[in-house]
Every structure is written in C-alpha cells, then in structure tokens.
Design a protein around this motif. Structure first.
Motif, PDB file in Angstrom:
ATOM      1  N   VAL A 128     -24.029   4.281 -52.596  1.00  0.00           N
ATOM      2  CA  VAL A 128     -24.505   2.921 -52.290  1.00  0.00           C
ATOM      3  C   VAL A 128     -25.353   2.314 -53.401  1.00  0.00           C
ATOM      4  O   VAL A 128     -25.571   1.105 -53.437  1.00  0.00           O
ATOM      5  N   THR A 129     -25.827   3.147 -54.336  1.00  0.00           N
ATOM      6  CA  THR A 129     -26.630   2.621 -55.444  1.00  0.00           C
ATOM      7  C   THR A 129     -25.760   2.033 -56.553  1.00  0.00           C
ATOM      8  O   THR A 129     -26.266   1.396 -57.473  1.00  0.00           O
ATOM      9  N   ASP A 130     -24.461   2.248 -56.452  1.00  0.00           N
ATOM     10  CA  ASP A 130     -23.508   1.802 -57.466  1.00  0.00           C
ATOM     11  C   ASP A 130     -22.703   0.641 -56.898  1.00  0.00           C
ATOM     12  O   ASP A 130     -21.884   0.818 -55.997  1.00  0.00           O
ATOM     13  N   ARG A 131     -22.920  -0.551 -57.442  1.00  0.00           N
ATOM     14  CA  ARG A 131     -22.283  -1.740 -56.873  1.00  0.00           C
ATOM     15  C   ARG A 131     -20.759  -1.670 -56.895  1.00  0.00           C
ATOM     16  O   ARG A 131     -20.103  -2.150 -55.971  1.00  0.00           O
ATOM     17  N   GLN A 132     -20.200  -1.064 -57.932  1.00  0.00           N
ATOM     18  CA  GLN A 132     -18.744  -0.928 -58.003  1.00  0.00           C
ATOM     19  C   GLN A 132     -18.230  -0.017 -56.891  1.00  0.00           C
ATOM     20  O   GLN A 132     -17.220  -0.297 -56.247  1.00  0.00           O
ATOM     21  N   SER A 133     -18.955   1.081 -56.659  1.00  0.00           N
ATOM     22  CA  SER A 133     -18.600   2.020 -55.589  1.00  0.00           C
ATOM     23  C   SER A 133     -18.659   1.323 -54.228  1.00  0.00           C
ATOM     24  O   SER A 133     -17.783   1.514 -53.373  1.00  0.00           O
TER      25      SER A 133
END
Length: 245
Positions: A62-67
C-alpha cells in the motif's frame, strides 16, 4: 431489508493475517467475491483454501502507488466492479519519542496513513460508480493518544480525519464511509514492536483481559456493509469488555 453481499466485489488490504484475514473470510462467507492483498502474498494461498467463494490473490504494497493502482485495476478487471474497499493494512511500532528510530515513524505514516489514502484515491471512481462502501480500520488510538504510541496514534487520528472529510464529499453520491475503531485485538500487530520493554508491556496488557478476536471485528465490518442503502453506519468503536481505556 438488508443489503446483501451476494456477488459483490470486495478488496481487503493487509489480508495475510489478523483482522484482514478474518474480514476477508467473513465477507466471502456472506457471498462476496473477495480480492485479498498483502505484501506477504505467500500467506494468501492458505487463505483461499478457507474461503467460501472466489478469491483473487494480489501482491500489494500500500505504500507503493503503482502497486495500489495495479491492485485496484486487477480487482475491477477480474470482477467487473469494486463495491467495497476494506482499508486494513497497518503496522504498530511503538516506542518513546526520545531516541526513537525515525525510520519506524516513516514506515507507520506510509503504511497506515498514506497507504489507506492511496487506496481510497485509486478505488473511489469505482466505488462511486457502484455506490459502494469504504471501510477504514482505525483504532481506539485514533481517539486517545498514549505514551509510546505517539506516531501510531497520529496515523490513526489522521485516518479518522481523512475518513470524515471523505464521508462529507461522497455520502450524498451514495458511497458510505465506515470507521472501525478496535481496542485490544489478539493479532500479531504487537510482535512487530522492536523495543523489548514495550513489546513485553503490550503482551502483559493483552494477557490481563479477554481480548477481542479478529472475527469480532470482521463481524462488525459485515454488519456495517450489509445495512440497507439509506443507512450509513459511520463509526463503530469496539473494545474488549475488560479494557478500561
């Protein structure tokens, strides 16, 4: 008549253990099609074996916007819609402020607060289309801060504030925002604490009471999202009976 979850598409974050896992199973049992996301994707395989219906496994940070964007897109592509988002991913790394490892602060803010914000941002167009629900898993720490939990509480206060602003923006368009604030729950959350004294104190406090089980919180989520469409259960504060503060 209650709103049924039969066939509804749900995305649960932090689904590999604890509240997320129990909530995913409870929603599945209620007839929902559930996308489950977690960093520890290997743990999700066991979850599908216990599920009542179809589950979509997603490796999600969730800390990775692409993910985050990819997980929402994959859910919508697979199920054709997104009706409910359960924002549950979180970490609790308690420590005194003096001498704290500030990388733990960054991790909590990025996971607990920014992570849930990113998820809402990505999911909202689909939830508006479905007139769906956002479930934000906060904490009693989102109401009352306490020593050694300053940053954790700050992230949960932030979730509460963000959720209320979100509610005001989308409720008239049919999207319901639900804030769940659990007290002590028997999960592995406290095992991530790196300060041995604080971890021992948390363990001791948990042992002093009949803690909530993850399934208790899952039941509250199911209750909130199965109300008739004109009923918005905006906030559920749920503590163990034995918890005094």
């Amino acid at each position: 008549m209650s709103n049924t979850l039969e066939g509804k598409a749900v995305l649960v974050t932090g689904a590999s253990s604890g509240i997320g896992r129990a909530t995913a199973l409870a929603l599945s049992k209620s007839g929902a099609r559930v996308a489950v996301g977690a960093r520890r994707a290997d743990r999700l395989k066991a979850l599908t074996e216990d599920a009542s219906g179809e589950m979509l496994l997603l490796e999600l940070d969730v800390t990775d916007r692409q993910s985050v964007d990819d997980a929402v897109a994959a859910t919508v592509e697979h199920f054709g819609a997104l009706d409910v988002l359960v924002n549950n991913a979180g970490v609790m790394l308690s420590s005194p402020i003096l001498g704290a490892d500030t990388t733990e602060w960054t991790r909590m803010v990025e996971t607990n607060l920014l992570g849930s914000m990113y998820m809402v941002h990505a999911a909202l167009p689909h939830l508006l289309e479905a007139k769906g629900s956002v479930v934000q898993v906060s904490s009693t720490s989102g109401r009352v801060a306490s020593a050694t939990s300053g940053v954790y509480a700050a992230t949960k206060f932030g979730i509460n504030a963000f959720s209320e602003a979100l509610r005001q923006e989308v409720t008239a368009q049919g999207v319901r925002v639900v804030l769940i604030e659990p007290g002590f729950v028997a999960t592995e959350l406290t095992t991530h604490i790196t300060d041995p004294a604080i971890q021992a104190a948390a363990k001791s406090m948990a042992e002093s009471m009949r803690t909530l089980q993850p399934e208790d919180i899952a039941a509250a989520v199911v209750y909130a999202v199965t109300q008739p469409e004109h009923v918005a259960v905006n906030e559920i504060l749920i503590r163990p009976t034995d918890q005094t503060r």
